[in-house]
Scaffold this active site. Structure first.
Site, PDB file in Angstrom:
ATOM      1  N   THR A  45      -7.575   1.095  11.562  1.00 29.36           N
ATOM      2  CA  THR A  45      -7.028   1.217  10.214  1.00 29.36           C
ATOM      3  C   THR A  45      -6.057   0.075   9.929  1.00 29.36           C
ATOM      4  O   THR A  45      -5.121  -0.159  10.691  1.00 29.36           O
ATOM      5  CB  THR A  45      -6.276   2.554  10.044  1.00 29.36           C
TER       6      THR A  45
ATOM      7  N   ASP B 262      -6.226  -5.740   6.500  1.00 31.36           N
ATOM      8  CA  ASP B 262      -4.985  -6.040   5.783  1.00 31.36           C
ATOM      9  C   ASP B 262      -4.058  -6.898   6.635  1.00 31.36           C
ATOM     10  O   ASP B 262      -3.399  -7.821   6.131  1.00 31.36           O
ATOM     11  CB  ASP B 262      -4.266  -4.747   5.409  1.00 31.36           C
TER      12      ASP B 262
ATOM     13  N   ASN C 201       0.500  -2.604   3.541  1.00 30.60           N
ATOM     14  CA  ASN C 201       0.089  -3.196   4.813  1.00 30.60           C
ATOM     15  C   ASN C 201       0.143  -4.717   4.748  1.00 30.60           C
ATOM     16  O   ASN C 201       0.642  -5.392   5.661  1.00 30.60           O
ATOM     17  CB  ASN C 201      -1.339  -2.770   5.173  1.00 30.60           C
TER      18      ASN C 201
ATOM     19  N   GLY D 127      -2.000   3.845  13.713  1.00 35.83           N
ATOM     20  CA  GLY D 127      -1.370   3.595  12.436  1.00 35.83           C
ATOM     21  C   GLY D 127      -1.786   2.260  11.852  1.00 35.83           C
ATOM     22  O   GLY D 127      -2.545   1.495  12.447  1.00 35.83           O
TER      23      GLY D 127
ATOM     24  N   ASN E  73     -14.994  -7.940   3.258  1.00 37.42           N
ATOM     25  CA  ASN E  73     -15.638  -7.810   4.558  1.00 37.42           C
ATOM     26  C   ASN E  73     -17.113  -8.151   4.419  1.00 37.42           C
ATOM     27  O   ASN E  73     -17.607  -8.410   3.312  1.00 37.42           O
ATOM     28  CB  ASN E  73     -15.395  -6.427   5.177  1.00 37.42           C
TER      29      ASN E  73
ATOM     30  N   ASN F 251       1.070   3.675   0.054  1.00 32.30           N
ATOM     31  CA  ASN F 251       0.503   4.983   0.362  1.00 32.30           C
ATOM     32  C   ASN F 251       1.240   5.680   1.494  1.00 32.30           C
ATOM     33  O   ASN F 251       1.847   5.032   2.350  1.00 32.30           O
ATOM     34  CB  ASN F 251      -0.971   4.858   0.784  1.00 32.30           C
TER      35      ASN F 251
END
Length: 292
Positions: A233, A237, A41, A272, A179, A9
């Site tokens: 964010t 990952d 990620n 990021g 999660n 992405n």
């Protein structure tokens, strides 16, 4: 080697003083563009933890810079296809407390082809390789069925969470990653307790509280390291990619969990997602500091 059938992405990140309420127009305090996507990620986290990873996915004509970034991180990109659709992208808002809200457009991530899946699985080594997938690409059922038939070990990150998509895969995977909210939702659909999901190994992340790995009757609890978060964010990952890099290479589950907790702790102190993932030497130094 980890064969990661994953998304790529472009992350458009907007800093805001608070999350907008319904109908509210809110001025952002900054804007940045990053490489992201759960798949990208996780691939970068694997590579930066010292793991060997081949990314299998797709980008559009606007995705050359994303491939360059993956290459720079040490991810094998020779099996990433070019699609007619735009590269997948995400609109991310991050508030002053470091929490986020995310909108995702799949784009080229929905363009995986069955022949690409087959060729990559045929060219891997089921005796040593893992297959990793998420819910941001198409063909999840085909990937799991084909990988299981060839004898691969399979890790499945069931996010973005859709119970109807996840449930049919549970009997064919080795490691489920969710999660805490997703674990409870999945347990509710199956009418079982959250600690009794029908997968051999279940890794449940609990945000700032850490993570728990269920391995049959054994449970490994890994608390989080105390840091001041800037942007959460990609934290999950980072945890998964870091954990799988070590675990698939022969490290104990306990050591892999501790390393993953340290990597994600460092990652959330920076803006990021992929850009914020630390390398192995930095994580090792962080852990040495925790032992003092």
């Amino acid at each position: 080697m980890i064969l990661n059938f994953g998304s790529i992405n472009i992350d458009h990140v907007y800093r805001v003083p608070h999350m907008p309420a319904p109908g509210e127009t809110l001025a952002v305090t900054s804007y940045e563009r990053f490489l992201g996507g759960k798949g990208a990620n996780q691939s970068i986290a694997i590579a930066r933890a010292g793991g060997e990873v081949r990314h299998i996915g797709a980008v559009g004509a606007d995705g050359s810079w994303a491939l360059e970034r993956l290459d720079e991180a040490g991810v094998a990109t020779d099996h990433i296809a070019r699609a007619d659709a735009a590269t997948g992208h995400a609109i991310i808002t991050v508030d002053d407390a470091g929490e986020n809200q995310i909108l995702i457009c799949g784009g080229a991530n929905q363009g995986l082809a069955e022949d690409n899946v087959r060729s990559n699985l045929d060219n891997g080594d089921p005796a040593s390789d893992w297959v990793l997938l998420q819910n941001e690409t198409n063909l999840s059922g085909k990937i799991v069925t084909s990988a299981r038939a060839r004898g691969y070990r399979i890790a499945y990150s069931a996010a973005p969470f859709v119970a109807e998509q996840a449930i049919p895969l549970l009997g064919s995977i080795d490691l489920l990653v969710v999660n805490a909210i997703e674990a409870r939702a999945l347990a509710g659909h199956l009418d079982v307790e959250a600690n009794a999901l029908p997968v051999e190994q279940v890794l449940v992340t609990h945000g700032g509280e850490g993570a728990r790995l269920h391995m049959g009757s054994d449970v490994i609890d890994q608390p989080s390291f105390e840091v001041a978060p800037v942007d959460t964010t990609g934290a999950g990952d980072t945890f998964l990619g870091s954990f799988l890099a070590l675990y698939s290479s022969g490290s104990s589950a306990e050591d892999a969990m501790r390393y993953a907790a340290a990597a994600s702790a460092i990652q959330v102190t920076r803006p990021g997602a992929a850009d914020a993932i630390p390398g192995r030497s930095e994580v090792s130094a962080f852990l040495e500091g925790q032992d003092m």
